[in-house]
Design a protein around this motif. Structure first.
Motif, PDB file in Angstrom:
ATOM      1  N   TRP A 229       0.817  -1.259  -0.029  1.00 15.49           N
ATOM      2  CA  TRP A 229      -0.147   0.001  -0.082  1.00 15.49           C
ATOM      3  C   TRP A 229       0.738   1.272  -0.066  1.00 15.49           C
ATOM      4  N   ALA A 230       1.988   1.094   0.891  1.00 19.32           N
ATOM      5  CA  ALA A 230       2.688   2.469   1.128  1.00 19.32           C
ATOM      6  C   ALA A 230       3.706   2.564  -0.037  1.00 19.32           C
ATOM      7  N   HIS A 231       4.147   1.448  -0.620  1.00 18.43           N
ATOM      8  CA  HIS A 231       5.128   1.863  -1.883  1.00 18.43           C
ATOM      9  C   HIS A 231       4.863   0.575  -3.084  1.00 18.43           C
ATOM     10  N   PRO A 232       3.636   1.072  -3.765  1.00 20.78           N
ATOM     11  CA  PRO A 232       3.414   0.313  -4.720  1.00 20.78           C
ATOM     12  C   PRO A 232       4.395   0.296  -5.978  1.00 20.78           C
ATOM     13  N   GLU A 233       5.122   1.390  -5.948  1.00 21.38           N
ATOM     14  CA  GLU A 233       6.134   1.316  -7.173  1.00 21.38           C
ATOM     15  C   GLU A 233       7.193   0.371  -6.823  1.00 21.38           C
ATOM     16  N   HIS A 234       7.484  -0.330  -5.748  1.00 21.31           N
ATOM     17  CA  HIS A 234       8.517  -1.258  -5.578  1.00 21.31           C
ATOM     18  C   HIS A 234       7.964  -2.677  -6.138  1.00 21.31           C
ATOM     19  N   TYR A 235       6.512  -2.688  -6.580  1.00 19.99           N
ATOM     20  CA  TYR A 235       6.113  -3.930  -6.895  1.00 19.99           C
ATOM     21  C   TYR A 235       5.698  -4.238  -8.171  1.00 19.99           C
ATOM     22  N   LEU A 236       6.086  -3.126  -9.062  1.00 26.46           N
ATOM     23  CA  LEU A 236       6.002  -2.913 -10.473  1.00 26.46           C
ATOM     24  C   LEU A 236       7.237  -2.840 -11.330  1.00 26.46           C
ATOM     25  N   GLU A 237       7.238  -3.471 -12.503  1.00 32.19           N
ATOM     26  CA  GLU A 237       8.222  -3.166 -13.574  1.00 32.19           C
ATOM     27  C   GLU A 237       7.407  -2.332 -14.423  1.00 32.19           C
ATOM     28  N   PHE A 238       8.067  -1.293 -15.040  1.00 28.21           N
ATOM     29  CA  PHE A 238       7.389  -0.707 -16.164  1.00 28.21           C
ATOM     30  C   PHE A 238       7.991  -0.517 -17.624  1.00 28.21           C
ATOM     31  N   ASN A 239       7.407  -0.511 -18.503  1.00 28.17           N
ATOM     32  CA  ASN A 239       7.914  -0.351 -19.745  1.00 28.17           C
ATOM     33  C   ASN A 239       7.304   0.757 -20.338  1.00 28.17           C
ATOM     34  N   LEU A 240       7.622   1.180 -21.594  1.00 25.20           N
ATOM     35  CA  LEU A 240       6.973   2.491 -22.103  1.00 25.20           C
ATOM     36  C   LEU A 240       5.656   2.416 -22.568  1.00 25.20           C
ATOM     37  N   SER A 241       4.972   1.047 -22.671  1.00 21.67           N
ATOM     38  CA  SER A 241       3.533   0.934 -22.980  1.00 21.67           C
ATOM     39  C   SER A 241       2.633   0.839 -21.742  1.00 21.67           C
ATOM     40  N   GLU A 242       3.169   0.698 -20.705  1.00 19.97           N
ATOM     41  CA  GLU A 242       2.320   0.489 -19.458  1.00 19.97           C
ATOM     42  C   GLU A 242       1.746   1.999 -19.003  1.00 19.97           C
ATOM     43  N   ASP A 243       0.552   1.851 -18.457  1.00 20.37           N
ATOM     44  CA  ASP A 243       0.027   3.021 -17.829  1.00 20.37           C
ATOM     45  C   ASP A 243       0.492   2.812 -16.346  1.00 20.37           C
ATOM     46  N   ARG A 244       1.363   3.631 -15.886  1.00 15.22           N
ATOM     47  CA  ARG A 244       1.946   3.773 -14.485  1.00 15.22           C
ATOM     48  C   ARG A 244       1.092   3.806 -13.376  1.00 15.22           C
ATOM     49  N   ALA A 245       0.097   5.057 -13.546  1.00 13.33           N
ATOM     50  CA  ALA A 245      -0.973   5.393 -12.671  1.00 13.33           C
ATOM     51  C   ALA A 245      -1.823   4.342 -12.292  1.00 13.33           C
ATOM     52  N   LYS A 246      -2.450   3.618 -13.557  1.00 11.30           N
ATOM     53  CA  LYS A 246      -3.051   2.686 -13.533  1.00 11.30           C
ATOM     54  C   LYS A 246      -2.620   1.529 -12.597  1.00 11.30           C
ATOM     55  N   SER A 247      -1.416   1.008 -13.077  1.00 14.88           N
ATOM     56  CA  SER A 247      -0.791   0.021 -12.432  1.00 14.88           C
ATOM     57  C   SER A 247      -0.592   0.168 -10.782  1.00 14.88           C
ATOM     58  N   LEU A 248      -0.132   1.517 -10.685  1.00 18.17           N
ATOM     59  CA  LEU A 248      -0.127   1.782  -9.165  1.00 18.17           C
ATOM     60  C   LEU A 248      -1.197   1.626  -8.305  1.00 18.17           C
ATOM     61  N   SER A 249      -2.328   2.076  -8.819  1.00 18.62           N
ATOM     62  CA  SER A 249      -3.681   2.151  -8.433  1.00 18.62           C
ATOM     63  C   SER A 249      -4.032   0.731  -7.972  1.00 18.62           C
ATOM     64  N   TYR A 250      -3.918  -0.052  -9.195  1.00 17.94           N
ATOM     65  CA  TYR A 250      -4.338  -1.335  -8.998  1.00 17.94           C
ATOM     66  C   TYR A 250      -3.547  -2.062  -7.770  1.00 17.94           C
ATOM     67  N   VAL A 251      -2.196  -1.933  -7.533  1.00 17.19           N
ATOM     68  CA  VAL A 251      -1.452  -2.686  -6.610  1.00 17.19           C
ATOM     69  C   VAL A 251      -2.043  -1.876  -5.248  1.00 17.19           C
ATOM     70  N   VAL A 252      -2.460  -0.636  -5.231  1.00 16.51           N
ATOM     71  CA  VAL A 252      -2.902  -0.076  -3.920  1.00 16.51           C
ATOM     72  C   VAL A 252      -4.176  -0.679  -3.557  1.00 16.51           C
ATOM     73  N   ASP A 253      -5.168  -0.755  -4.753  1.00 18.15           N
ATOM     74  CA  ASP A 253      -6.633  -1.392  -4.303  1.00 18.15           C
ATOM     75  C   ASP A 253      -6.458  -2.762  -3.713  1.00 18.15           C
ATOM     76  N   LYS A 254      -5.492  -3.618  -4.515  1.00 17.90           N
ATOM     77  CA  LYS A 254      -5.410  -5.047  -3.784  1.00 17.90           C
ATOM     78  C   LYS A 254      -4.912  -4.970  -2.474  1.00 17.90           C
ATOM     79  N   ALA A 255      -3.730  -4.014  -2.130  1.00 18.69           N
ATOM     80  CA  ALA A 255      -3.426  -3.988  -0.904  1.00 18.69           C
ATOM     81  C   ALA A 255      -4.174  -3.697   0.296  1.00 18.69           C
ATOM     82  N   THR A 256      -5.079  -2.629  -0.269  1.00 19.18           N
ATOM     83  CA  THR A 256      -6.148  -2.361   0.666  1.00 19.18           C
ATOM     84  C   THR A 256      -7.034  -3.420   1.139  1.00 19.18           C
TER      85      THR A 256
END
Length: 146
Positions: free
Chosen positions: A40-67
């Motif tokens: 929840w606190a550090h969703p950016e540590h749980y994702l790898e991004f490439n240029l085609s990914e939607d970073r904000a949507k991916s981070l939101s998904y991690v936070v939602d699942k953590a919640t």
């Protein structure tokens, strides 16, 4: 460390039937509850991004699942406290209660907060009444309004 200072009574004695439950809580909180808090606190540590990914949507998904996972974990502890409280091991405070307090304190900013569960809120109020917690909070300049 607690076994080196049995006079603290923060860990059940080696031959106590509560010793297994003590370890179960410690390991479960460290590997499940705290891990969800970290996601929840550090969703950016749980994702790898490439240029085609939607970073904000991916981070939101991690936070939602953590919640969702935090809510599930809080409910497990809530149920346990209802059965055996006021402390996790029953009638006396132990090291696992201090570990829980730390994570519960962090949760004040999470999407699922410990203090939103009645038995957890009571547990946190009881922890906040302990002189050791009061001293720590004062020394660290922390406050916690429930």
């Amino acid at each position: 460390m607690l076994d080196q200072h049995p006079e603290s009574s923060l860990a059940p004695r080696l031959n106590s039937p509560k010793r297994g439950t003590y370890y179960q809580y410690l390991f479960w909180m460290a590997s499940t509850l705290q891990e969800a808090a970290n996601r929840w606190a550090h969703p950016e540590h749980y994702l790898e991004f490439n240029l085609s990914e939607d970073r904000a949507k991916s981070l939101s998904y991690v936070v939602d699942k953590a919640t969702q996972e935090l809510a599930r974990c809080w409910q497990i502890i809530e149920n346990d406290l209802a059965k055996q409280g006021p402390w996790l091991l029953g009638d006396s405070v132990s090291g696992v209660d201090y570990h829980l307090f730390m994570i519960a304190y962090w949760s004040r900013r999470y999407g699922s907060r410990a203090q939103d569960f009645p038995n957890l809120k009571q547990h946190m109020q009881a922890m906040l009444a302990l002189p050791s917690i009061q001293n720590m909070m004062e020394e660290e300049g922390l406050s916690f309004a429930l």
